[in-house]
Design a protein around this motif. Structure first.
Motif, mmCIF file in Angstrom:
data_model
loop_
_atom_site.group_PDB
_atom_site.id
_atom_site.type_symbol
_atom_site.label_atom_id
_atom_site.label_comp_id
_atom_site.label_asym_id
_atom_site.label_seq_id
_atom_site.Cartn_x
_atom_site.Cartn_y
_atom_site.Cartn_z
ATOM 1 N N GLU A 87 -1.406 2.747 -3.141
ATOM 2 C CA GLU A 87 -1.313 4.186 -2.956
ATOM 3 C C GLU A 87 -1.532 4.559 -1.489
ATOM 4 O O GLU A 87 -0.792 5.371 -0.919
ATOM 5 C CB GLU A 87 -2.337 4.894 -3.841
ATOM 6 N N LEU A 90 1.545 3.360 0.656
ATOM 7 C CA LEU A 90 2.744 4.160 0.434
ATOM 8 C C LEU A 90 2.640 5.520 1.119
ATOM 9 O O LEU A 90 3.600 6.001 1.728
ATOM 10 C CB LEU A 90 2.997 4.339 -1.064
ATOM 11 N N LEU A 91 1.465 6.127 1.035
ATOM 12 C CA LEU A 91 1.273 7.412 1.701
ATOM 13 C C LEU A 91 1.355 7.260 3.209
ATOM 14 O O LEU A 91 1.946 8.089 3.902
ATOM 15 C CB LEU A 91 -0.069 8.025 1.298
ATOM 16 N N GLY A 94 5.065 5.726 4.317
ATOM 17 C CA GLY A 94 6.098 6.710 4.024
ATOM 18 C C GLY A 94 5.847 8.073 4.627
ATOM 19 O O GLY A 94 6.656 8.988 4.428
ATOM 20 N N LEU A 96 3.806 10.351 3.758
ATOM 21 C CA LEU A 96 3.836 11.294 2.647
ATOM 22 C C LEU A 96 2.582 12.151 2.565
ATOM 23 O O LEU A 96 2.416 12.927 1.618
ATOM 24 C CB LEU A 96 4.011 10.532 1.325
ATOM 25 N N LEU A 136 8.493 14.975 -3.096
ATOM 26 C CA LEU A 136 7.582 13.839 -2.901
ATOM 27 C C LEU A 136 8.092 12.606 -3.617
ATOM 28 O O LEU A 136 8.124 11.505 -3.042
ATOM 29 C CB LEU A 136 6.182 14.212 -3.397
ATOM 30 N N TRP A 137 8.513 12.764 -4.860
ATOM 31 C CA TRP A 137 9.009 11.611 -5.604
ATOM 32 C C TRP A 137 10.332 11.111 -5.042
ATOM 33 O O TRP A 137 10.616 9.909 -5.075
ATOM 34 C CB TRP A 137 9.160 11.969 -7.086
ATOM 35 N N ASP A 139 11.163 11.204 -1.794
ATOM 36 C CA ASP A 139 10.795 10.434 -0.605
ATOM 37 C C ASP A 139 10.153 9.097 -0.982
ATOM 38 O O ASP A 139 10.425 8.067 -0.364
ATOM 39 C CB ASP A 139 9.833 11.240 0.264
ATOM 40 N N LEU A 140 9.307 9.133 -2.002
ATOM 41 C CA LEU A 140 8.680 7.891 -2.451
ATOM 42 C C LEU A 140 9.724 6.915 -2.974
ATOM 43 O O LEU A 140 9.645 5.700 -2.735
ATOM 44 C CB LEU A 140 7.647 8.195 -3.541
ATOM 45 N N THR A 505 11.537 8.008 5.116
ATOM 46 C CA THR A 505 12.149 8.539 3.891
ATOM 47 C C THR A 505 13.650 8.751 4.031
ATOM 48 O O THR A 505 14.257 9.415 3.183
ATOM 49 C CB THR A 505 11.484 9.874 3.511
#
Length: 621
Positions: A87, A90-91, A94, A96, A136-137, A139-140, A505
């Motif tokens: 987590e 990824l943040l 990315g 995010l 958000l999803w 870009d993830l 992203t």
């Protein structure tokens, strides 16, 4: 003198100040060891920012240390550490975090609207939260898709490079061995077992890349200190359980002695050939399977590992082969330059017309002269070139190429500073006068020159759409990868971090290039800027200090940012269109139109130009 007795291993009584101090010291030494390993990795692995891996290691050590203190099984601790690490990575990779903060803010506003709905009679608006959540999803999903494709190519032996996948995988590796080191030291009290995974990984990376192996010395020294500190603590626990009296100051004395011995051994290893860390690195290298050498090199290239070439002696080169842009290439540095005509160009695209009858703007051109492939932090240079002479009209490129059209231009050189260089828009095909082309390897042109002051030249213009560029593959030729992804080790880590954050992203190479281009176009265009210091990296100076400037800064920064994310790019210098004279159907180009711009390579289409300079109109494809 005080003595301790009666403690039993496995019990966890309330710690006194002395025990808390020991725990903090052990944690601090462990952190030094882990950070030494991550620093060695970032020094050896291309485009792996040191700040990023240091922060990841620091957070992972803290998480592993806390999990080891909690009463849970190792399997559960492993799962929790892995989930938390993924987590976090990824943040971070990315970029995010802002999206997550926006979701929290939107959720808080929605919750307030729901709570006050009875009194305000206003229907809660769910759409902002739903939109932000979907973004958000999305870009993830882009980050995970890029990582999956990169990993799949890596397992297939491809040397494809993706900064997001590379950073995420290396970050996960750093997280795992850092969290394990902290967990093993606190839960199992086995420093050697704790440091072993990270140490083996560092040894292999150093041996493969040929990086200075003495970066392992702090790791070895810190591990020895840890073994002394933790080992003495284990002995004292055993003595307490058996009721043996011992001095409370013994732990500190042993730890101090272990530190002194470790420092002495590290110094000896650094200066004594018989205790050479280089031998350890060479032994690891010899253990590599030679039968899979080709495949391993491709995989290593994708991971950002590169054997460092042997230094070679420099040789005298002409002035044009190396330039200290932007110090020597001050674009439009004064109004007096606008009166100095460089050349007059006719393309035949429009007939001569009175200015009053001109309905549309004339076609836009960039008259290229030189292309540079080597960035060394303070300027640009070209790789070795080989001059070849051609007869008038001899083709140097195939004019029948897909997605191109031939442009014929008649050029009359006026100024004295052009050095007989052939100026064309696009890729040169032929010149109607005898000419010389300076080729780099793989049939790539650095420049073309002719003794004639008037010549007609044919060139290839790209005719490609945004959709086609988005659909382009990333199967770059080897010579493109080896030359146009290179950056010096002196490029600061914050430049690499910015490149990754801007493009994390973006799903395609073209979208990544456009994201960089648009970011740079927000900077102020001005000629009134101080020169960088002699040791300043130009891209870093522009991106984080100036944040304003002229085209050399924009072009250099885009090439550096593009290469940092795995997009092959180069720098081109020349002139923009100039002033169009509709009555004569010609372009009058002055010194003030000198320009520099970046080009990005797309398989199947070749070099595509971009315009990041804020003072220039954007390119319409």
């Amino acid at each position: 003198m005080t003595y301790a007795r009666g403690r039993r291993p496995g019990l966890r009584p309330v710690k006194d100040r002395g025990e808390r101090t020991r725990s903090v010291l052990i944690w601090a030494v462990l952190l030094v060891v882990v950070l030494s390993m991550t620093a060695g990795l970032s020094n050896a692995v291309r485009s792996l920012p040191s700040t990023f891996v240091v922060v990841v290691a620091f957070v992972a050590v803290g998480v592993g240390w806390v999990l080891a203190a909690l009463p849970m099984r190792p399997r559960l601790a492993t799962v929790l550490s892995l989930v938390f690490g993924l987590e976090y990575l990824l943040l971070r990779v990315g970029s995010l975090g802002r999206s997550l903060v926006a979701i929290v803010e939107a959720g808080s506003r929605l919750l307030w609207e729901v709570l006050t709905w009875y009194w305000t009679a206003l229907t809660p608006d769910w759409m902002p939260l739903v939109t932000l959540y979907a973004e958000l999803w999305g870009d993830l999903g882009v980050v995970l898709t890029r990582t999956y494709r990169w990993v799949a190519g890596l397992l297939g032996g491809s040397d494809r490079y993706d900064v997001v996948g590379m950073t995420l995988v290396w970050g996960l590796g750093v997280w795992l061995f850092s969290a394990w080191a902290a967990f093993a030291v606190r839960r199992y009290r086995k420093p050697l077992l704790a440091v072993l995974p990270g140490g083996l990984l560092l040894s292999f990376v150093l041996s493969y890349t040929g990086t200075n192996p003495y970066t392992m010395l702090p790791v070895l020294g810190g591990t020895l200190v840890l073994m002394g500190m933790v080992g003495q603590g284990n002995r004292e626990d055993g003595w307490s359980w058996r009721g043996v009296d011992y001095s409370q100051g013994l732990w500190g004395d042993v730890s101090l002695a272990a530190t002194g011995i470790s420092v002495a051994l590290v110094i000896a290893a650094a200066i004594a050939p018989s205790v050479s860390v280089q031998k350890i690195a060479d032994w690891v290298r010899e253990m590599t399977d030679r039968e899979t050498e080709t495949r391993s090199e491709a995989v290593a290239e994708g991971l950002g590992l590169q054997p460092r070439p042997e230094p070679r002696a420099s040789r005298p080169i002409e002035a044009a082969l190396t330039t200290n842009l932007p110090q020597e290439h001050l674009i439009g540095s004064g109004p007096e330059l606008s009166r100095l005509v460089v050349m007059v160009v006719e393309t035949g695209e429009l007939p001569p017309l009175p200015e009053a009858y001109m309905e549309d703007a004339p076609p836009r051109h960039n008259w290229r002269s030189l292309t540079y492939d080597r960035y060394f932090g303070q300027g640009w240079a070209t790789s070795a070139v080989e001059p070849l002479a051609y007869e008038a009209g001899a083709p140097v490129a195939d004019p029948d190429q897909p997605n191109t059209r031939v442009l014929r231009q008649t050029v009359r050189l006026v100024g004295s500073g052009s050095r007989g260089i052939v100026f064309v828009d696009g890729a040169l095909v032929s010149v109607d006068q005898p000419f010389v082309v300076d080729w780099r390897t793989n049939e790539e042109m650095f420049a073309a020159t002719t003794l004639s002051r008037v010549y007609r030249a044919d060139s290839l213009m790209q005719d490609v759409t945004e959709e086609e560029l988005r659909a382009a593959t990333i199967d770059y030729p080897e010579w493109i990868v080896s030359r146009y992804l290179q950056l010096p080790d002196t490029v600061p880590g914050r430049v690499l971090d910015l490149a990754r954050d801007l493009t994390a992203t973006q799903p395609t190479g073209y979208d990544q290039a456009v994201a960089i281009e648009q970011y740079l176009r927000e900077f102020e265009y001005t000629l009134d800027v101080p020169k960088p210091g002699l040791s300043d990296d130009i891209a870093d100076y522009f991106l984080f200090e100036l944040q304003r400037g002229y085209c050399d800064y924009y072009a250099t920064s885009m090439v550096v940012l593009a290469r940092a994310v795995g997009l092959p790019a180069r720098l081109v210098v020349g002139f923009v269109s100039g002033t169009y004279d509709p009555g004569q159907a010609r372009y009058v180009v002055t010194e003030a139109e000198a320009h520099a711009w970046p080009e990005v390579y797309f398989p199947g289409y070749g070099w595509i130009e971009f315009e990041p300079t804020g003072g220039r109109p954007p390119i319409q494809r």
